[in-house]
Structure formats: structure tokens, C-alpha cells
Write an enzyme that holds these catalytic residues in place. Structure first.
Site, PDB file in Angstrom:
ATOM      1  N   TYR A  74      42.899  29.697  72.709  1.00 24.96           N
ATOM      2  CA  TYR A  74      42.769  29.523  70.245  1.00 24.96           C
ATOM      3  C   TYR A  74      42.448  30.726  70.245  1.00 24.96           C
ATOM      4  O   TYR A  74      42.903  31.561  69.418  1.00 24.96           O
ATOM      5  CB  TYR A  74      42.240  28.378  70.404  1.00 24.96           C
ATOM      6  CG  TYR A  74      41.819  27.974  69.021  1.00 24.96           C
ATOM      7  CD1 TYR A  74      42.909  27.370  68.476  1.00 24.96           C
ATOM      8  CD2 TYR A  74      40.852  28.519  68.405  1.00 24.96           C
ATOM      9  CE1 TYR A  74      43.134  26.657  67.694  1.00 24.96           C
ATOM     10  CE2 TYR A  74      41.319  28.449  66.934  1.00 24.96           C
ATOM     11  CZ  TYR A  74      42.575  27.359  66.709  1.00 24.96           C
ATOM     12  OH  TYR A  74      42.289  27.126  64.842  1.00 24.96           O
ATOM     13  N   PHE A 126      62.657  36.977  44.949  1.00 27.98           N
ATOM     14  CA  PHE A 126      63.467  35.940  45.927  1.00 27.98           C
ATOM     15  C   PHE A 126      62.670  34.806  45.342  1.00 27.98           C
ATOM     16  O   PHE A 126      62.060  34.447  45.357  1.00 27.98           O
ATOM     17  CB  PHE A 126      62.996  36.564  47.299  1.00 27.98           C
ATOM     18  CG  PHE A 126      63.598  35.964  47.992  1.00 27.98           C
ATOM     19  CD1 PHE A 126      64.573  36.428  48.729  1.00 27.98           C
ATOM     20  CD2 PHE A 126      63.034  35.316  49.092  1.00 27.98           C
ATOM     21  CE1 PHE A 126      65.110  35.465  49.930  1.00 27.98           C
ATOM     22  CE2 PHE A 126      63.384  34.458  50.376  1.00 27.98           C
ATOM     23  CZ  PHE A 126      64.744  34.537  50.583  1.00 27.98           C
ATOM     24  N   THR A 127      63.536  33.810  46.346  1.00 27.99           N
ATOM     25  CA  THR A 127      63.402  32.438  46.240  1.00 27.99           C
ATOM     26  C   THR A 127      61.838  31.657  45.944  1.00 27.99           C
ATOM     27  O   THR A 127      60.947  31.450  45.691  1.00 27.99           O
ATOM     28  CB  THR A 127      64.632  31.799  46.899  1.00 27.99           C
ATOM     29  OG1 THR A 127      64.551  31.996  48.375  1.00 27.99           O
ATOM     30  CG2 THR A 127      66.045  31.916  46.505  1.00 27.99           C
ATOM     31  N   ASP A 217      56.890  43.491  49.854  1.00 27.46           N
ATOM     32  CA  ASP A 217      57.911  42.400  50.576  1.00 27.46           C
ATOM     33  C   ASP A 217      58.977  43.544  51.733  1.00 27.46           C
ATOM     34  O   ASP A 217      59.813  43.896  51.340  1.00 27.46           O
ATOM     35  CB  ASP A 217      58.652  41.564  49.776  1.00 27.46           C
ATOM     36  CG  ASP A 217      60.063  40.875  50.629  1.00 27.46           C
ATOM     37  OD1 ASP A 217      59.820  40.762  51.676  1.00 27.46           O
ATOM     38  OD2 ASP A 217      59.907  39.494  49.677  1.00 27.46           O
ATOM     39  N   LYS A 260      63.340  39.098  60.372  1.00 27.91           N
ATOM     40  CA  LYS A 260      64.777  39.511  59.348  1.00 27.91           C
ATOM     41  C   LYS A 260      64.441  40.696  60.727  1.00 27.91           C
ATOM     42  O   LYS A 260      65.006  41.588  60.977  1.00 27.91           O
ATOM     43  CB  LYS A 260      64.416  39.672  58.433  1.00 27.91           C
ATOM     44  CG  LYS A 260      64.408  38.193  56.866  1.00 27.91           C
ATOM     45  CD  LYS A 260      64.976  37.661  57.544  1.00 27.91           C
ATOM     46  CE  LYS A 260      64.811  36.408  56.483  1.00 27.91           C
ATOM     47  NZ  LYS A 260      63.945  36.402  55.294  1.00 27.91           N
ATOM     48  N   ARG A 384      74.646  32.144  46.577  1.00 22.81           N
ATOM     49  CA  ARG A 384      73.664  32.784  45.697  1.00 22.81           C
ATOM     50  C   ARG A 384      74.032  32.928  44.743  1.00 22.81           C
ATOM     51  O   ARG A 384      74.602  34.336  44.579  1.00 22.81           O
ATOM     52  CB  ARG A 384      73.191  34.121  46.546  1.00 22.81           C
ATOM     53  CG  ARG A 384      72.378  33.991  48.141  1.00 22.81           C
ATOM     54  CD  ARG A 384      71.193  33.905  47.645  1.00 22.81           C
ATOM     55  NE  ARG A 384      70.150  33.527  48.689  1.00 22.81           N
ATOM     56  CZ  ARG A 384      69.320  32.465  49.177  1.00 22.81           C
ATOM     57  NH1 ARG A 384      69.511  31.435  48.612  1.00 22.81           N
ATOM     58  NH2 ARG A 384      68.211  32.543  50.051  1.00 22.81           N
ATOM     59  N   PHE A 451      68.600  24.516  46.793  1.00 22.97           N
ATOM     60  CA  PHE A 451      70.266  25.117  47.426  1.00 22.97           C
ATOM     61  C   PHE A 451      69.480  24.380  48.906  1.00 22.97           C
ATOM     62  O   PHE A 451      71.520  24.043  49.985  1.00 22.97           O
ATOM     63  CB  PHE A 451      70.321  26.262  48.089  1.00 22.97           C
ATOM     64  CG  PHE A 451      68.592  27.481  48.314  1.00 22.97           C
ATOM     65  CD1 PHE A 451      67.279  27.767  46.719  1.00 22.97           C
ATOM     66  CD2 PHE A 451      69.023  27.523  49.412  1.00 22.97           C
ATOM     67  CE1 PHE A 451      66.524  27.959  47.627  1.00 22.97           C
ATOM     68  CE2 PHE A 451      67.969  28.240  50.113  1.00 22.97           C
ATOM     69  CZ  PHE A 451      66.491  28.724  49.072  1.00 22.97           C
TER      70      PHE A 451
HETATM   71  C1  LIG Z   1      63.293  35.472  54.292  1.00 17.22           C
HETATM   72  C2  LIG Z   1      62.973  35.629  52.899  1.00 17.22           C
HETATM   73  C3  LIG Z   1      60.984  35.882  51.973  1.00 17.22           C
HETATM   74  C4  LIG Z   1      60.949  34.398  53.587  1.00 17.22           C
HETATM   75  O1  LIG Z   1      60.726  34.680  54.810  1.00 17.22           O
HETATM   76  P1  LIG Z   1      60.267  33.657  55.105  1.00 17.22           P
HETATM   77  O2  LIG Z   1      59.613  34.261  56.179  1.00 17.22           O
HETATM   78  O3  LIG Z   1      61.770  32.623  56.012  1.00 17.22           O
HETATM   79  O4  LIG Z   1      59.018  32.053  55.002  1.00 17.22           O
HETATM   80  C5  LIG Z   1      60.625  36.592  51.860  1.00 17.22           C
HETATM   81  N1  LIG Z   1      61.379  37.411  50.741  1.00 17.22           N
HETATM   82  C6  LIG Z   1      62.707  38.091  51.731  1.00 17.22           C
HETATM   83  C7  LIG Z   1      63.040  38.978  51.223  1.00 17.22           C
HETATM   84  C8  LIG Z   1      63.284  37.579  52.748  1.00 17.22           C
HETATM   85  O5  LIG Z   1      64.820  37.916  52.587  1.00 17.22           O
END
Ligand SMILES: *Cc1c(COP(=O)(O)O)cnc(C)c1O
Length: 459
Positions: A74, A126-127, A217, A260, A384, A451
Site C-alpha cells: 500500500y 485540450f478538452t 502538458d 500516450k 475533433r 463528444f
Molecule cells: C490525453 C490528454 C490529456 C488527458 O489525459 P488522460 O490520461 O486521458 O486523462 C491531457 N492533455 C493532452 C494533450 C492529452 O492528449
């Protein structure tokens, strides 16, 4: 090793996952059942899945071996310390807070640094990032260079921040109202477009003068580094690893979706350089994600991430990864299909406004194009455009983005060149029958990030 001109994969295949093939009649039913939203398809109904590059990478044998070394204690799992070391060594940030994925980190940093009425400038929204900024009481302002909004413009660094525009935002609101600049490498919503090192240095200088932080980011920082190496004078002989470290050195902290670039199926983190901010973030992660040495992840997930980070900065890896994307982009462009140029690092973006000019933006051309591509051959892509852009939280009105796109996102290390050929052929086939395609109407709209779950019917 001698540097190959070819982008051929620096790995061989040890295990395969069999795919289901579908008929046109099956796909017609599937997309109607899914409300013409590719997010609502079942993956068993999909042949080539280009919905996203998020969490869809193939892990290496080393990563799988790492999964077996998961220390599921843990507290204080040894995998956490491996991850911490990988983050410090590869990116140069001092302090690590693991989170279950990128948005977990966005949630924490937004809550920590943003006060009601604050303004957060950034290189395109970004969303999830913007939503967390808004939920924390902030207001996002786009300060990306105008070239980024023009799909035809071949600027090599379309992710750059317009420093003039940023200066005006600082003058208008005052530095006290700006907790940080939200800097993405490379810019997902602009089509995977990179930021130049020159722009980053200038951004650091400007923000330092005003005492404003840069929160990075870094979801696709390796792809951004590859473009810097290829395109920016002075960087050709530098390693990808050293370019990544330099990028990070101009920023104060980072949110990462490790799903990613870092080659894992789940995981993320918040990385910081300021101890007091780290201390608060470490305290907050306990409330929302889990103890600060696992942040919502299993020990094995952190181990796979630590190994994936190392693999992601290899030149041979990133050359093949981006090479495959460029290969697909060239094939589609050669067929005369309008796409966002130059092709970015993680996918090919079809320009739906130019593809279907007879469909008005409020009849969702990109949503329909994604549905038609699925119908054609079982390829899953995503919208998009106006659906992703959502509504303005103040006015409740639809936001009409300049870019109305369909994203063909390539998972890392998953598909072959032959798959890319099928994708290009299918896009060309839809293009041939484009004049017969009509728009959609929205019949169900969820409140947040619509979306993902919205439903449509053909007009
Ligand atoms: C995917 C993504 C996020 C969010 O990450 P999650 O792992 O999906 O929560 C933030 N910024 C960018 C540019 C992304 O492509």
C-alpha cells in the site's frame, strides 16, 4: 548503429491479437446503435482502431516483465521509486505525484493554483485540461499562433505561443490573475503540432519577467522533441533525450498522460519543481487518487510506466513512431484528400470542412465523416470539431471552432504498414462518394465533454 533512412519498426512481433472482420450490413447496424458516435461502438465491431493513441500502445517484453515485478504494498512500493527516478532522470523535474491518468494531475494542479476569476493562457485548449481549469473557477484564453488555426498553413512549429498575444493578455488582466501558462507539447487539438525550442526560451523569458509559472502538458513531449531535432537549426545532432530534458527545463511543473508517449495502457503523473506546491499536491492526491506513492495505480502500472518512459526517448522508437504517421499522412494527401498540414506526430487529421463543404458546421460534418469512415471499412476515428468544442459555460451557446477535423490517431507499436494502406484506401473511397453524404442532428447531449456520449441521427 548506422542511422536508417527507413522508419521501419525497431522491434519484432512476439504475440498477436486477432481482429474481427465485419460486413457492411453489420457496420450499418452498429453505427446506428452507437448513435453515429464512434465512442459508443464496441471495439469488437472495429477492424482498425484509430480512435485514440491513449492507452492503446503495445507494451514491450521488458514492460510486461516489469508488470510481474509489481510491488503491491500500500505504501512505499519499490515501483514508485523506480518511477520517481525515471521522471527525475528523463525529464529533470524534482518532485513526483503519481495519478491514475493525465486528468487526475490536471484536477490537482488546477484546484491548487487557480482561483475564481483567474485567466489561464495556453497554446490551444485540450478538452479535459480546460474543463478542470473552468471547474476550478478559471477561464482559458487561447494564445497559440494564428497559423495553427489554418489547416493549409505549413508552418513547421504550429504549436508555438503567440508571445504578442500573451503579452496583451498579461497587460489586460495583470500577472496576478494568471496563475500559469498552460503549455502543451505537441499540441493535440492543432493536429499534433510541435512547439519550437526558440519559442519556449522566449516564453520562459517573458513569463519570468512577470513571475508567471509555466505548467507543461507533456503528454506528447517525445514527439515534439523529434520534430525539434528534424526541423530546428542546431538540434540535428542532439539526442531526443537531451532535447526533452531541455524542453522541461524551461517549465515549472508538468502534467502527464503516460497513456500516450510513455507507452502504457494506464497511468499519469504531476511533476513539480517547487517544494511548497508539491507538498500541497501530495496532500491533495490522497483525497482524490490514492496515497502519494501510488496515486490510483497498481505497483505494476508504475513499473511499466518507468520502463516505458525510458523506451519513449529512444531515437529509433520515435523515428519509427512518427515515421508511420507521416507515411499515412502522405498517402492520404497524395489521394487528394484535404488534411491538416504539416502532418503531426500522433495522427492524421482530415479537414472535414473541406472534405464535406456542403454540410454546415451545425450539422456536424466531422462527426458524420468519422461515422462514414467506419461504415466504409470498420476503421474507427474520432470527431475533433464542434461536438468536441462543446458549449461556452457562460452563454450556453455552441462554440464553433475554426478547425472541424476527424482524427485518425495511430496507437504506438500496434499496426503495420499494410494497415496504414487500408486506412488510406478507405479514406479515398469515402472521398469519392463525399457529395452523397448528408449531415447529422444531435438527439442526446450530455452536460460535460459531450463528444464522449452524445448521440446523433442522420438528417
Ligand atoms: C490525453 C490528454 C490529456 C488527458 O489525459 P488522460 O490520461 O486521458 O486523462 C491531457 N492533455 C493532452 C494533450 C492529452 O492528449
Amino acid at each position: 548503429m548506422h542511422q536508417l533512412k527507413s522508419w521501419a519498426e525497431p522491434y519484432k512481433i512476439k504475440m498477436v491479437e486477432l481482429l474481427d472482420m465485419t460486413t457492411h450490413a453489420q457496420r450499418l447496424k452498429a453505427i446506428a446503435d452507437a448513435g453515429y458516435n464512434t465512442f459508443l461502438l464496441r471495439s469488437a465491431e472495429v477492424y482498425i482502431d484509430l480512435l485514440t493513441d491513449s492507452g492503446t500502445s503495445a507494451m514491450s517484453d521488458q514492460q510486461w516483465a516489469g508488470m510481474m515485478r509489481g510491488d503491491e504494498a500500500y505504501a512505499g512500493s519499490r515501483n514508485f521509486y523506480h518511477l520517481e527516478e525515471a521522471v527525475q532522470k528523463t525529464y529533470g523535474y524534482k518532485y513526483l505525484v503519481p495519478t491514475h491518468q493525465g486528468r487526475g494531475a490536471e484536477h490537482i494542479i488546477s484546484k491548487l493554483l487557480i482561483k475564481k476569476g483567474d485567466v489561464i493562457p495556453g497554446n490551444m485548449y485540450f478538452t479535459t485540461t480546460r474543463l478542470h481549469q473552468e471547474l476550478a473557477g478559471g477561464h482559458f484564453v487561447d494564445v497559440i499562433i494564428p497559423e495553427a488555426h489554418d489547416p493549409e498553413n505549413e508552418h513547421p512549429f504550429k504549436g508555438n505561443i503567440d508571445l504578442q498575444k500573451l503579452s496583451e493578455v498579461i497587460r489586460k488582466y495583470g500577472a496576478k490573475k494568471i496563475p500559469y501558462v498552460s503549455l502543451a507539447t505537441s499540441v493535440n487539438m492543432a493536429g499534433g503540432q510541435p512547439v519550437s525550442m526558440e519559442n519556449l526560451k522566449a516564453l520562459r523569458e517573458l513569463t519570468s519577467k512577470h513571475g508567471i509559472r509555466i505548467i507543461h502538458d507533456m503528454t506528447r513531449v517525445a514527439e515534439n522533441a523529434y520534430f525539434i531535432k528534424e526541423r530546428e537549426p542546431g538540434y540535428n545532432r542532439r539526442t531526443i533525450a537531451s532535447i526533452i530534458k531541455e524542453i522541461c527545463s524551461y517549465t515549472d511543473g508538468a502534467t502527464m498522460s503516460a497513456k500516450k508517449d510513455a507507452l502504457v495502457n494506464i497511468g499519469g503523473f504531476l511533476a513539480l519543481n517547487e517544494y511548497p506546491v508539491f507538498e500541497e499536491a501530495r496532500n491533495m492526491v490522497v483525497v482524490y487518487e490514492g496515497l502519494h506513492t501510488y496515486g490510483g495505480l497498481a505497483g505494476r502500472d508504475m513499473e511499466a510506466m518507468a520502463i516505458g518512459i525510458g523506451e519513449s526517448v529512444s531515437y529509433d522508437h520515435i523515428h519509427a513512431r512518427v515515421g508511420q504517421v507521416l507515411y499515412l499522412g502522405k498517402k492520404i494527401a497524395d489521394a487528394g484528400v484535404p488534411i491538416v498540414k504539416p502532418v503531426g506526430g500522433h495522427g492524421v487529421f482530415l479537414n472535414a470542412s473541406a472534405f464535406l463543404p456542403h454540410i454546415k458546421q451545425d450539422q456536424y460534418p466531422a462527426q458524420q465523416l468519422a461515422a462514414q469512415l467506419y461504415l466504409e471499412s470498420g476503421i474507427r476515428s474520432m470527431e475533433r470539431g464542434v461536438v468536441s468544442a462543446g458549449r461556452d459555460p457562460k452563454t450556453g451557446k455552441n462554440r464553433y471552432p475554426k478547425l472541424e477535423l476527424v482524427r485518425l490517431t495511430i496507437p504506438r507499436r500496434v499496426y503495420t504498414q499494410a494497415h496504414m494502406d487500408v486506412v488510406a484506401e478507405s479514406v479515398a473511397a469515402v472521398y469519392d462518394r463525399r457529395k452523397k453524404i448528408k449531415g447529422l442532428k444531435m438527439v442526446y447531449e450530455p452536460k460535460y465533454l459531450r463528444f464522449f456520449q452524445a448521440r446523433f441521427k442522420p438528417l
